[in-house]
Design an enzyme around this catalytic site. Structure first.
Site, PDB file in Angstrom:
ATOM      1  NE  ARG A  74      30.170  41.231  22.452  1.00  0.00           N
ATOM      2  CZ  ARG A  74      29.198  40.409  22.045  1.00  0.00           C
ATOM      3  NH1 ARG A  74      28.496  39.718  22.916  1.00  0.00           N
ATOM      4  NH2 ARG A  74      28.924  40.273  20.756  1.00  0.00           N
ATOM      5  CE1 TYR A 126      33.189  54.814  44.522  1.00  0.00           C
ATOM      6  CE2 TYR A 126      31.865  53.502  43.015  1.00  0.00           C
ATOM      7  CZ  TYR A 126      32.822  54.477  43.242  1.00  0.00           C
ATOM      8  OH  TYR A 126      33.410  55.094  42.170  1.00  0.00           O
ATOM      9  CG  ASP A 198      32.116  46.568  47.170  1.00  0.00           C
ATOM     10  OD1 ASP A 198      33.297  46.184  47.183  1.00  0.00           O
ATOM     11  OD2 ASP A 198      31.740  47.614  46.608  1.00  0.00           O
ATOM     12  CE  LYS A 223      38.922  51.899  43.378  1.00  0.00           C
ATOM     13  NZ  LYS A 223      37.694  51.472  42.801  1.00  0.00           N
TER      14      LYS A 223
HETATM   15  N1  PLP Z   1      32.998  49.539  45.162  1.00  0.00           N
HETATM   16  C1  PLP Z   1      33.851  50.249  45.906  1.00  0.00           C
HETATM   17  C2  PLP Z   1      33.912  50.004  47.386  1.00  0.00           C
HETATM   18  C3  PLP Z   1      34.666  51.213  45.316  1.00  0.00           C
HETATM   19  O1  PLP Z   1      35.509  51.914  46.076  1.00  0.00           O
HETATM   20  C4  PLP Z   1      34.578  51.429  43.909  1.00  0.00           C
HETATM   21  C5  PLP Z   1      35.411  52.458  43.245  1.00  0.00           C
HETATM   22  O2  PLP Z   1      36.008  53.288  43.887  1.00  0.00           O
HETATM   23  C6  PLP Z   1      33.673  50.668  43.170  1.00  0.00           C
HETATM   24  C7  PLP Z   1      32.904  49.731  43.817  1.00  0.00           C
HETATM   25  C8  PLP Z   1      33.532  50.880  41.671  1.00  0.00           C
HETATM   26  O3  PLP Z   1      34.607  50.308  40.974  1.00  0.00           O
HETATM   27  P1  PLP Z   1      35.245  50.891  39.620  1.00  0.00           P
HETATM   28  O4  PLP Z   1      35.728  52.260  39.870  1.00  0.00           O
HETATM   29  O5  PLP Z   1      36.324  49.901  39.311  1.00  0.00           O
HETATM   30  O6  PLP Z   1      34.184  50.876  38.570  1.00  0.00           O
END
Ligand code: PLP
Length: 410
Positions: A74, A126, A198, A223
């Site tokens: 961890r 998001y 992000d 992604k």
């Molecule tokens: N940020 C963006 C732009 C996303 O598209 C996503 C998920 O689709 C996230 C954050 C969240 O990531 P996760 O689904 O890996 O928790």
């Protein structure tokens, strides 16, 4: 060759074949070399070329208060350390943390903030980020303002004495609006506010927010970084000179229990090796599809920064080294029946959450990624029921275009 002709050194013999120090030499190399070799020095124990998966919860101590660098998974694991090194290298940061999901990485970032802090966040962020910030507002006393951040002046005007974080997402999901990172960094730096970006939609191959002055870069590694739709993960990279933030994030990753499993880290590391090739293939398909959709009579609007008609095309050219492979479009007939017909007719675009994998996906943001927003807020932002989002994969371009054509004309 008989094995007795080999000299066998003890596992962990240092310096053999120049392995040690290879990662230090990657700084000035090209992106492809960094994707392949980042975090990938041969294993110091046996020379394994592929990163070994240290699938262990704990590590034997060498003596009281003496370890070989890791004590408990961890808090730290050699496979995770390799991935953190690789992602930090690609983003140009001083280090990174890797987490069990993108959302747990968001949690780590907002856990940097004191009770009562104020956060600025794009109103079309998001959906999961929106939900987590809303939860933090209700439960942890964080204040949040969701606003249109395409105008840096509006961001500056929204700053309060307790503002501690500007959260940026560019391009945005699902409308592909861009934020001017250099301008946001100027606003943030003047007031000593953290700027976190992000970068999930573009990856470091197409955009490097730290080069524009961000303090932190965030990824849902689920992604493009992994790219094969078989891992959920997240990462946060700290800028050079922000080792203080890196240390606090590493402590939070350990304390919150958000760190990523060694097996998942190994999968993301493998994905990174082809990131530069995948991103170019994704983008080439997306450009062709955006052009096709823009010219199709059934389509009212296409959101793709690579189209010259995109309102921020010039910013995309300046800030990004490519346009990416996410796009969204609105049907002229945006009725539920018409949207359903198109989605059902598609063969190679699977109706699914997520994005950034080698296979093409399609989504209806209003009922999927952005369902947690109120209908009123979705309308205000422009996420209508007739909006369809594509994550363009790396299949053959002609097959994808033909698939869209037959679905739109079904
Ligand atoms: N940020 C963006 C732009 C996303 O598209 C996503 C998920 O689709 C996230 C954050 C969240 O990531 P996760 O689904 O890996 O928790």
């Amino acid at each position: 060759m008989a094995s007795n002709e080999f000299t066998i050194l003890a596992p962990g013999s240092p310096g053999v074949m120049g392995w040690a120090g290879r990662s230090g030499q990657l700084a000035g190399t090209g992106l492809g070399t960094q994707c392949v070799h980042g975090g990938a020095a041969p294993d110091p124990a046996y020379g394994a070329v592929a990163a070994p998966i240290y699938e262990t919860s704990t590590f034997a101590l060498l003596d009281i208060c003496t370890s070989a660098g890791f004590e408990y998974t961890r808090s730290g694991n050699p496979t995770r350390a390799r991935l953190e090194e690789a992602i930090a290298l690609l983003e140009g940061g001083c280090g990174a943390i890797c987490t069990s999901s993108g959302m747990s990485a968001v949690l780590a970032v907002i856990s940097l903030l004191e009770h009562g802090s104020h956060v600025l966040c794009p109103m079309d962020c998001y959906g999961g980020t929106f939900r987590t910030l809303e939860h933090a507002r209700r439960v942890h006393g964080l204040e949040t303002t969701f606003l249109d951040m395409t105008d840096p002046e509006a961001v500056r005007a929204a700053i309060q004495p307790n503002t501690r974080l500007i959260w940026a997402e560019t391009p945005s999901n699902p409308l592909l609006r861009l934020l001017d990172l250099a301008a946001l960094a100027r606003v943030a730096q003047r007031q000593d506010i953290l700027l976190a970006v992000d970068n999930t939609f573009l990856s470091p191959v197409l955009q490097r927010p730290l080069d524009w002055g961000a303090d932190l870069v965030f990824h849902s590694t689920t992604k493009y970084l992994n790219g094969h739709s078989d891992v959920v993960g997240g990462a946060v990279v700290a800028a050079q000179g922000r080792r203080d933030l890196l240390q606090r994030l590493a402590t939070l990753n350990m304390s919150l229990g958000t760190s990523q499993s060694p097996h998942d880290c190994a999968l993301v590391l493998r994905g990174l090796k082809t990131l530069h090739l995948r991103m170019r293939a994704h983008e080439s398909n997306a450009r062709a599809l955006a052009g096709f959709l823009a010219a199709h009579p059934a389509v009212a609007k296409v959101n793709y920064p690579g189209l010259p008609g995109h309102p921020q095309h010039a910013l995309a050219l300046r800030q990004q080294t490519g346009f990416g492979a996410m796009l969204s479009f609105e049907l002229k007939d945006g009725s539920p029946a018409s949207v359903r017909k198109v989605l059902r007719a598609l063969r190679w675009f699977t109706l699914a959450e997520s994005l950034g994998g080698v296979e093409s996906l399609v989504a209806q943001p209003a009922s999927m990624s952005h369902a947690s927003m109120t209908a009123e807020m979705r309308e205000r932002i422009g996420i209508r029921d007739g909006l369809i989002r594509l994550s363009v994969g790396i299949e053959d371009q002609a097959d994808l275009i033909e698939d869209l054509r037959q679905a739109l004309e079904s």
